[in-house]
Design a protein around this motif. Structure first.
Motif, PDB file in Angstrom:
ATOM      1  N   VAL A 156     -11.307 -37.956 -15.724  1.00  0.00           N
ATOM      2  CA  VAL A 156     -10.494 -39.169 -15.723  1.00  0.00           C
ATOM      3  C   VAL A 156      -9.346 -38.980 -16.705  1.00  0.00           C
ATOM      4  O   VAL A 156      -9.508 -38.415 -17.781  1.00  0.00           O
ATOM      5  CB  VAL A 156     -11.350 -40.391 -16.112  1.00  0.00           C
ATOM      6  N   ASN A 170     -17.336 -33.455 -13.411  1.00  0.00           N
ATOM      7  CA  ASN A 170     -17.378 -34.902 -13.582  1.00  0.00           C
ATOM      8  C   ASN A 170     -16.943 -35.597 -12.298  1.00  0.00           C
ATOM      9  O   ASN A 170     -16.129 -35.062 -11.532  1.00  0.00           O
ATOM     10  CB  ASN A 170     -16.448 -35.332 -14.719  1.00  0.00           C
ATOM     11  N   CYS A 171     -17.461 -36.774 -12.085  1.00  0.00           N
ATOM     12  CA  CYS A 171     -16.996 -37.579 -10.958  1.00  0.00           C
ATOM     13  C   CYS A 171     -17.014 -39.039 -11.342  1.00  0.00           C
ATOM     14  O   CYS A 171     -17.685 -39.445 -12.292  1.00  0.00           O
ATOM     15  CB  CYS A 171     -17.840 -37.337  -9.703  1.00  0.00           C
ATOM     16  N   CYS A 172     -16.265 -39.821 -10.606  1.00  0.00           N
ATOM     17  CA  CYS A 172     -16.186 -41.262 -10.829  1.00  0.00           C
ATOM     18  C   CYS A 172     -16.363 -41.944  -9.475  1.00  0.00           C
ATOM     19  O   CYS A 172     -15.576 -41.703  -8.555  1.00  0.00           O
ATOM     20  CB  CYS A 172     -14.835 -41.620 -11.442  1.00  0.00           C
ATOM     21  N   ARG A 230      -7.444 -33.659 -10.213  1.00  0.00           N
ATOM     22  CA  ARG A 230      -8.329 -34.731  -9.744  1.00  0.00           C
ATOM     23  C   ARG A 230      -8.279 -34.777  -8.222  1.00  0.00           C
ATOM     24  O   ARG A 230      -7.217 -34.639  -7.617  1.00  0.00           O
ATOM     25  CB  ARG A 230      -7.908 -36.069 -10.349  1.00  0.00           C
ATOM     26  N   GLY A 280     -21.346 -47.638  -9.875  1.00  0.00           N
ATOM     27  CA  GLY A 280     -19.984 -47.264 -10.223  1.00  0.00           C
ATOM     28  C   GLY A 280     -19.739 -47.339 -11.716  1.00  0.00           C
ATOM     29  O   GLY A 280     -19.041 -46.515 -12.294  1.00  0.00           O
ATOM     30  N   GLN A 281     -20.341 -48.322 -12.383  1.00  0.00           N
ATOM     31  CA  GLN A 281     -20.146 -48.484 -13.812  1.00  0.00           C
ATOM     32  C   GLN A 281     -20.718 -47.324 -14.607  1.00  0.00           C
ATOM     33  O   GLN A 281     -20.228 -46.988 -15.663  1.00  0.00           O
ATOM     34  CB  GLN A 281     -20.796 -49.790 -14.290  1.00  0.00           C
ATOM     35  N   HIS A 310     -20.518 -44.210 -14.205  1.00  0.00           N
ATOM     36  CA  HIS A 310     -19.538 -43.147 -14.427  1.00  0.00           C
ATOM     37  C   HIS A 310     -18.438 -43.609 -15.380  1.00  0.00           C
ATOM     38  O   HIS A 310     -17.907 -42.812 -16.130  1.00  0.00           O
ATOM     39  CB  HIS A 310     -18.915 -42.728 -13.092  1.00  0.00           C
ATOM     40  N   SER A 311     -18.084 -44.884 -15.325  1.00  0.00           N
ATOM     41  CA  SER A 311     -16.931 -45.332 -16.099  1.00  0.00           C
ATOM     42  C   SER A 311     -17.295 -45.837 -17.492  1.00  0.00           C
ATOM     43  O   SER A 311     -16.507 -45.722 -18.407  1.00  0.00           O
ATOM     44  CB  SER A 311     -16.181 -46.437 -15.349  1.00  0.00           C
ATOM     45  N   THR A 345     -12.325 -50.084 -10.980  1.00  0.00           N
ATOM     46  CA  THR A 345     -11.687 -49.172 -11.925  1.00  0.00           C
ATOM     47  C   THR A 345     -12.440 -49.161 -13.249  1.00  0.00           C
ATOM     48  O   THR A 345     -12.983 -50.185 -13.659  1.00  0.00           O
ATOM     49  CB  THR A 345     -10.225 -49.576 -12.181  1.00  0.00           C
ATOM     50  N   PRO A 346     -12.498 -48.015 -13.953  1.00  0.00           N
ATOM     51  CA  PRO A 346     -13.169 -47.958 -15.255  1.00  0.00           C
ATOM     52  C   PRO A 346     -12.375 -48.702 -16.311  1.00  0.00           C
ATOM     53  O   PRO A 346     -11.154 -48.683 -16.309  1.00  0.00           O
ATOM     54  CB  PRO A 346     -13.228 -46.454 -15.557  1.00  0.00           C
ATOM     55  N   TYR A 363     -15.287 -41.120  -3.893  1.00  0.00           N
ATOM     56  CA  TYR A 363     -15.425 -40.618  -5.258  1.00  0.00           C
ATOM     57  C   TYR A 363     -14.129 -39.944  -5.691  1.00  0.00           C
ATOM     58  O   TYR A 363     -13.375 -39.419  -4.868  1.00  0.00           O
ATOM     59  CB  TYR A 363     -16.534 -39.562  -5.346  1.00  0.00           C
TER      60      TYR A 363
END
Length: 275
Positions: free
Chosen positions: A131, A245-247, A222, A70-71, A73-74, A205-206, A126
């Motif tokens: 963002v 892009n994705c998170c 989004r 997860g990190q 992406h952020s 969360t980023p 996702y």
């Protein structure tokens, strides 16, 4: 992968760590590869310690490997991250525990229809699209910050939305994704409740984005999507091919809501599930 040899004047915190040294710290090769992606080179003791401390502070709700995924992406700095306007900076950013009250104010009493797709616990979640740090003209800004501003211009997002919807529809038809929905009223938090009902969610969360903007902002363009773990690699490949892009957010849970390791309570505190 061999470690670079530190000079005699290097401090211990500047010493780079190789696979074997990372393994001695309890970091698997898979997790170490994710650290390489985040740092962009062989990490130092200080960098590894910082990442481990961040993982600890989030309550180890995921495995280290899953959390690091997860990190990626952020933490990676992309051109769509921006610091926000002076007006944004003048508003104090709430801490995670303070967002529990905001979430209840915005989302308590929601009447939701359970997903006909019956998502399972542990389904990957996702966010697709850029963002945003924008939170003006949202339920959050109006009801909690008492801000009244110009409606957010959406014209520039229309083509992006159409393109993302086309890509997600194709993946859904191919069975790669389970469900998807645009982020709307209540922001990411409210839309996740809607998408996962009657289940809950556990997300991270980023750190480059304001927490309140990430959770409660309603800027269009989004989308949320739910993906089975078996289809995860294929999903990410298709997004890469589409240059989207994705998170990575986290996973569905069994009737509870978690954000950054903090318990936001059971889903029943926020929603009434229609039969």
């Amino acid at each position: 992968m061999p470690a670079a040899q530190p000079s005699s004047t290097s401090s211990m915190t500047e010493q780079q760590i190789d696979y074997e040294q990372a393994e001695a710290l309890g970091i698997s090769h898979e997790a170490y590869d994710e650290v390489l992606d985040i740092v962009g080179r062989i990490p130092t003791i200080e960098e590894l310690s910082t990442l481990l401390a961040m993982w600890e502070s989030n309550g180890r709700q995921q495995s280290l490997y899953g959390w690091l995924r997860g990190q990626r992406h952020s933490v990676e700095r992309n051109e769509y991250f921006y610091s926000g306007s002076a007006d944004h900076k003048a508003i104090k950013e709430p801490k995670v525990k303070e967002c529990v009250e905001i979430a209840h104010r915005l989302c308590s009493g929601l009447s939701l229809v359970p997903s006909s797709l019956s998502l399972n616990t542990g389904t990957l979640l996702y966010m697709v699209g850029n963002v945003s740090t924008e939170f003006a003209d949202s339920e959050y800004s109006r009801r909690c910050l008492h801000l009244v501003g110009e409606p957010m211009a959406t014209g520039g997002h229309d083509e992006d939305c159409q393109y993302i919807e086309m890509i997600l529809a194709a993946m859904h038809d191919s069975g790669i994704t389970h469900a998807d929905a645009p982020i709307g009223s209540g922001g990411l938090f409210g839309s996740l409740l809607d998408l996962t009902a009657p289940l809950g969610f556990d997300i991270l969360t980023p750190r480059e984005v304001r927490l309140d903007a990430f959770l409660f902002g309603e800027e269009p363009g989004r989308y949320l999507t739910a993906v089975n773990e078996a289809s995860d690699d294929q999903f990410l490949l298709k997004l890469s091919e589409a240059r989207l892009n994705c998170c990575f957010l986290g996973r569905t849970t069994k009737n509870r809501v978690m954000v950054d390791g903090f318990d936001f309570g059971p889903v029943a505190e926020y929603t009434t599930i229609s039969k």
